[in-house]
Design an enzyme around this catalytic site. Structure first.
Site, PDB file in Angstrom:
ATOM      1  N   ASP A  88      42.590  39.935  33.047  1.00  0.00           N
ATOM      2  CA  ASP A  88      41.690  38.792  33.198  1.00  0.00           C
ATOM      3  C   ASP A  88      42.038  37.710  32.178  1.00  0.00           C
ATOM      4  OD1 ASP A  88      39.098  37.291  33.719  1.00  0.00           O
ATOM      5  OD2 ASP A  88      38.727  39.098  34.884  1.00  0.00           O
ATOM      6  N   HIS A 283      35.178  34.672  31.366  1.00  0.00           N
ATOM      7  CA  HIS A 283      35.292  35.376  32.651  1.00  0.00           C
ATOM      8  C   HIS A 283      35.605  36.847  32.429  1.00  0.00           C
ATOM      9  CE1 HIS A 283      37.046  36.436  36.609  1.00  0.00           C
ATOM     10  NE2 HIS A 283      36.277  35.468  37.085  1.00  0.00           N
ATOM     11  N   SER A 457      34.549  37.890  41.869  1.00  0.00           N
ATOM     12  CA  SER A 457      34.978  38.341  40.547  1.00  0.00           C
ATOM     13  C   SER A 457      33.963  39.276  39.912  1.00  0.00           C
ATOM     14  CB  SER A 457      35.171  37.147  39.605  1.00  0.00           C
ATOM     15  OG  SER A 457      36.357  36.466  39.885  1.00  0.00           O
TER      16      SER A 457
END
Length: 535
Positions: A88, A283, A457
């Site tokens: 990621d 994220h 996600s």
């Protein structure tokens, strides 16, 4: 499949068996969706919304994954730690709710500048950062245009995509700048950096500029939930596109220092798995939290597999499109260093070296590692009109799957009914395997914070957490078996659902993924228990 089907006893039969028994035993039966499921009416309480993916369709009328019910089933059972690779944007390994679960490389001595375990990476204590000091990147179609091969088919497709995106972004920027100008006018008038709708409504002035700004923001603020931060987030997105993603003059790779078109050029990156800026790891930190933030500690939300996993942080996804080389090497790194599940909450629609990623997927399969990936957030049918190219994937041009260890996840909303599928989620009868919670998911973000984020996600790590639970309690099961269990044990939905946020695009839920089901941790563990007992 035929061996497992008889397990699906009705709830009534399960109760009957329990009540007739002379011994104090517990019978667990998989759950299914009733034909007439009541829809949860009104807003969820905040405490439930923060962990709705753990709730239960039967008990709570919320289309969660029955994680709480799963932990009841697991009581008293033995488990072992499973390493989950999070490929990621980086992970804030200093976060209070993640520190206990961060992977430590047992063969590496921290800070000595030596590759102690001889794996090719110096001081890779918690993982590896394949992006070095780079934070921003072009989109893949921008990179294709920059190469200037104007006669190639790839260039023509990239140009078409670039022009469409660029025109949309410029229009969005014009609207945004108009809103920002109005907002700044009000900040100056009110003499403060933040304000509410109530503050605006109290303004009494003859200044035409302030009155116009008042009118503009009176319309905008209700759309943001009276939250100015939403405007700032939109600004970050738009300006990232203009300054980096679509900027033909920008070269984000210069900071990395490698040749991204040479898969053999592997001596690059560093061991800073957070990245150069903690906020840039938002994220990845959120994804890691969905899998592994501590359950029941009163902080933030709950991780699906928090007591059973170690998070290996592999930074390979920038602000912009990822490079095929980084993804391929990141997968191989996670595999070679002990990960049994890898989460990939990223994706793109152009790829220059997809074969490198295909080879890495097959390599992971050969080492018995499961990859769980996001389906994408464009509300597209990935299998319409000959198919939509989205990378990474496990097939070439809708052909046969290249491996049996690749699981693609679409996103669910928290309301059971026609709006069950999140309006942004991609779907596809053959290219999406299952659906899982992805709307408004609460988890860790950098600097000891927590936020709601949404996307496939977020759905992907929910499923990666379920996979990690299975591999933790039933380590004899292979990656391919775990994938099949997650697909087969899910709850079949007997409903038509709205897709892509378009009320005119309605299809049976059973027709928008390969399994036609939404993931259920409780059912999956019951099936895993039976399958493992037969070995």
């Amino acid at each position: 499949m035929k061996l497992i089907k008889p397990l699906y006893l009705s709830a009534a039969l399960a109760i009957a068996l329990t009540s007739c028994s002379t011994q104090k035993t517990s019978v667990y039966a998989p759950i299914s969706a009733p034909d007439n499921m009541p829809v949860k009416v009104g807003k969820l309480a905040e405490k439930d919304l923060k962990r709705w993916s753990h709730l239960d369709l039967i008990k709570d009328t919320v289309p969660g994954m029955s994680v709480d019910r799963a932990y009841d089933f697991l009581k008293g059972k033995k488990s072992k730690k499973v390493i989950v690779g999070v490929v990621d944007s980086g992970v804030d390994i200093d976060h209070e709710d993640l520190k206990p679960v961060i992977w430590n490389n047992p063969k590496e001595i921290a800070g000595n500048g030596i590759d102690d375990d001889k794996n090719g990476f110096i001081d890779d204590i918690h993982g590896w950062n394949f992006l070095g000091k780079a934070e921003h990147e072009n989109m893949e179609f921008t990179r294709i245009l920059k190469k200037g091969d104007t006669n190639s088919e790839a260039y023509k497709k990239a140009k078409e995509a670039y022009d469409k995106e660029y025109n949309e972004v410029i229009q969005a920027k014009q609207q945004l700048d108009f809103i920002l100008n109005a907002s700044n006018t009000l900040k100056k008038h009110l003499k403060k950096d933040t304000y509410t709708l109530e503050d605006i409504q109290k303004i009494q002035t003859t200044d035409p500029a302030v009155n116009q700004a008042k009118m503009v923001m009176s319309q905008v603020l209700p759309q943001t939930g009276n939250d100015l931060k939403k405007i700032d987030e939109f600004k970050d997105q738009v300006y990232s596109q203009v300054n980096y993603h679509l900027n033909l003059e920008f070269n984000g790779r210069k900071l990395v220092g490698d040749n991204p078109d040479d898969i053999k050029d592997v001596k690059y990156g560093d061991n800073n798995v957070i990245g150069p800026e903690k906020e840039g790891a938002k994220h990845g930190t959120h994804v890691a939290g969905i899998i592994a933030q501590t359950r029941g500690n009163g902080l933030g939300g709950d991780g699906v597999a928090s007591n059973n996993v170690e998070i290996m942080a592999v930074r390979a996804v920038p602000d912009g499109d990822e490079y095929d080389k980084d993804i391929a090497l990141a997968i191989r790194y996670a595999v070679d260093n002990g990960a049994k599940v890898i989460n990939g909450s990223f994706g793109k629609y152009f790829a220059q070296h997809p074969e490198w990623v295909y080879d890495a997927i097959k390599y992971a399969a050969s080492k018995d590692v499961l990859l769980v990936v996001a389906a994408g957030n464009e509300g597209l049918d990935l299998n319409a009109d000959g198919g939509v190219d989205r990378f990474p994937n496990d097939n070439i041009k809708m052909g046969p799957e290249i491996a049996n260890n690749f699981l693609t996840v679409g996103a669910l909303n928290y309301v059971y009914g026609p709006e069950l599928v999140a309006d942004f989620s991609n779907y596809g009868k053959s290219d999406v395997d299952v659906f899982a919670p992805g709307e408004k998911i609460y988890a860790t973000t950098p600097n000891q914070s927590y936020e709601y984020l949404q996307g496939t996600s977020m759905a992907s790590p929910n499923v990666a957490g379920v996979a990690a639970l299975i591999r933790s309690y039933y380590p004899s099961l292979t990656a391919a078996q775990v994938k099949q269990i997650i697909m087969d044990s899910g709850i079949a939905v007997k409903q038509d659902v709205i897709l892509g946020g378009d009320p005119n695009n309605v299809r049976p839920f059973s027709e928008i993924s390969k399994s036609g089901k939404m993931v259920n941790a409780y059912n999956a563990l019951i099936m895993a228990d039976k399958m493992a007992s037969k070995k």
